[in-house]
Design an enzyme around this catalytic site. Structure first.
Site, PDB file in Angstrom:
ATOM      1  N   LYS A  78     -16.004   9.786  85.435  1.00  0.00           N
ATOM      2  CA  LYS A  78     -14.640   9.760  84.918  1.00  0.00           C
ATOM      3  C   LYS A  78     -14.554  10.681  83.706  1.00  0.00           C
ATOM      4  CE  LYS A  78     -10.949   6.489  83.741  1.00  0.00           C
ATOM      5  NZ  LYS A  78     -10.600   5.050  83.683  1.00  0.00           N
ATOM      6  N   ASP A 190      -3.284  -3.508  80.906  1.00  0.00           N
ATOM      7  CA  ASP A 190      -2.503  -2.599  81.752  1.00  0.00           C
ATOM      8  C   ASP A 190      -2.739  -2.936  83.217  1.00  0.00           C
ATOM      9  OD1 ASP A 190      -0.743  -0.518  82.334  1.00  0.00           O
ATOM     10  OD2 ASP A 190      -2.338   0.970  82.427  1.00  0.00           O
ATOM     11  N   ASP A 207     -10.233   0.790  85.203  1.00  0.00           N
ATOM     12  CA  ASP A 207      -9.432   1.315  84.085  1.00  0.00           C
ATOM     13  C   ASP A 207      -9.384   0.331  82.928  1.00  0.00           C
ATOM     14  OD1 ASP A 207      -8.990   3.575  85.586  1.00  0.00           O
ATOM     15  OD2 ASP A 207      -7.009   2.965  86.274  1.00  0.00           O
TER      16      ASP A 207
END
Length: 256
Positions: A78, A190, A207
């Site tokens: 990532k 989130d 995430d």
């Protein structure tokens, strides 16, 4: 004056830049593989964490995720975008996190801290039994972690998944949220059908960069929003629990 070691280092970085840009499937741009990213990748390559880079798994405004090889095993790399990531949003999440009170204030400082923050949050979540990609190592704005997928490719996002028992999936995610709050002392912050993957019959949280500890002033509000987002997705698929009831169970009150 430059020494031989510095010259050799720069040569290797230039070679890495040429090699990456030569991989057509990456569709790279200068705002992805900039100097900082190349330095991080070179360091990870030289230490054996990555053997070779592959094609993209996903791309976004904040980060891109790529396939990579590590001695015959597929891993995920990532890369947070140092030039285009939402610097203000990241700063808002990090500023009140006591784990990162001494970091600098530049865009580069914040993004590097964000990468370290995701690594730390993944480790905390994994430690309490939540299915997340196992974090391996990070350097600068580059995070190497377990590849979540099988012979058919990466596991799909929840929104694109087919599952027979929506109730079981919903209940499992609620349990992940409970474990995050009660055991890992974190709030995802989130959570939605975009950052939950589904594979082998189970959901996986991804995430975790924005996840905050419970002493963050907005932690209860983030928890409420996560639950509302989850219910929005599952409302027409199964029986969902009332958000105030879950909040009362987890933190004793419902944030306004």
């Amino acid at each position: 004056m430059r020494d031989r070691q510095t010259d050799e280092y720069d040569k290797k970085v230039d070679e890495l830049r040429t090699k990456i840009k030569g991989l057509d499937q990456l569709k790279v741009r200068d705002d992805v593989f900039d100097e900082y990213t190349l330095l991080g990748l070179y360091k990870l390559l030289s230490r054996g964490w990555i053997t070779a880079m592959g094609g993209p798994i996903s791309t976004g405004k904040e980060a891109n995720v790529y396939h990579a090889d590590r001695d015959g095993t597929t891993v995920a790399v990532k890369i947070y975008l140092t030039r285009t990531a939402n610097f203000k949003k990241m700063q808002d999440y990090i500023t009140a996190d006591r784990r990162f009170i001494n970091i600098g204030k530049t865009r580069r400082d914040i993004i590097f801290a964000w990468t370290r923050k995701e690594f730390s949050n993944l480790k905390r979540a994994e430690k309490v039994g939540i299915p997340v990609p196992h974090p391996l190592v990070f350097d600068r704005n580059v995070l190497v972690m377990e590849f979540l997928g099988d012979e058919n490719g990466a596991f799909p996002q929840l929104r694109l998944s087919e599952f027979e028992d929506a109730q079981a999936v919903y209940d499992e995610i609620i349990e992940y949220i409970r474990l995050l709050w009660k055991k890992a002392k974190l709030v995802h912050g989130d959570l939605s059908e975009y950052n939950i993957l589904f594979g082998k019959g189970h959901p996986y949280l991804i995430d975790m960069g924005q996840a905050v500890t419970l002493d963050h002033p907005h932690a209860p509000g983030f928890l409420k929003r996560d639950l509302e987002q989850l219910n929005r997705f599952f409302n027409e698929r199964c029986i969902t629990r009332e958000v105030p009831d879950i909040l009362e169970e987890l933190c004793g009150s419902s944030p306004q």
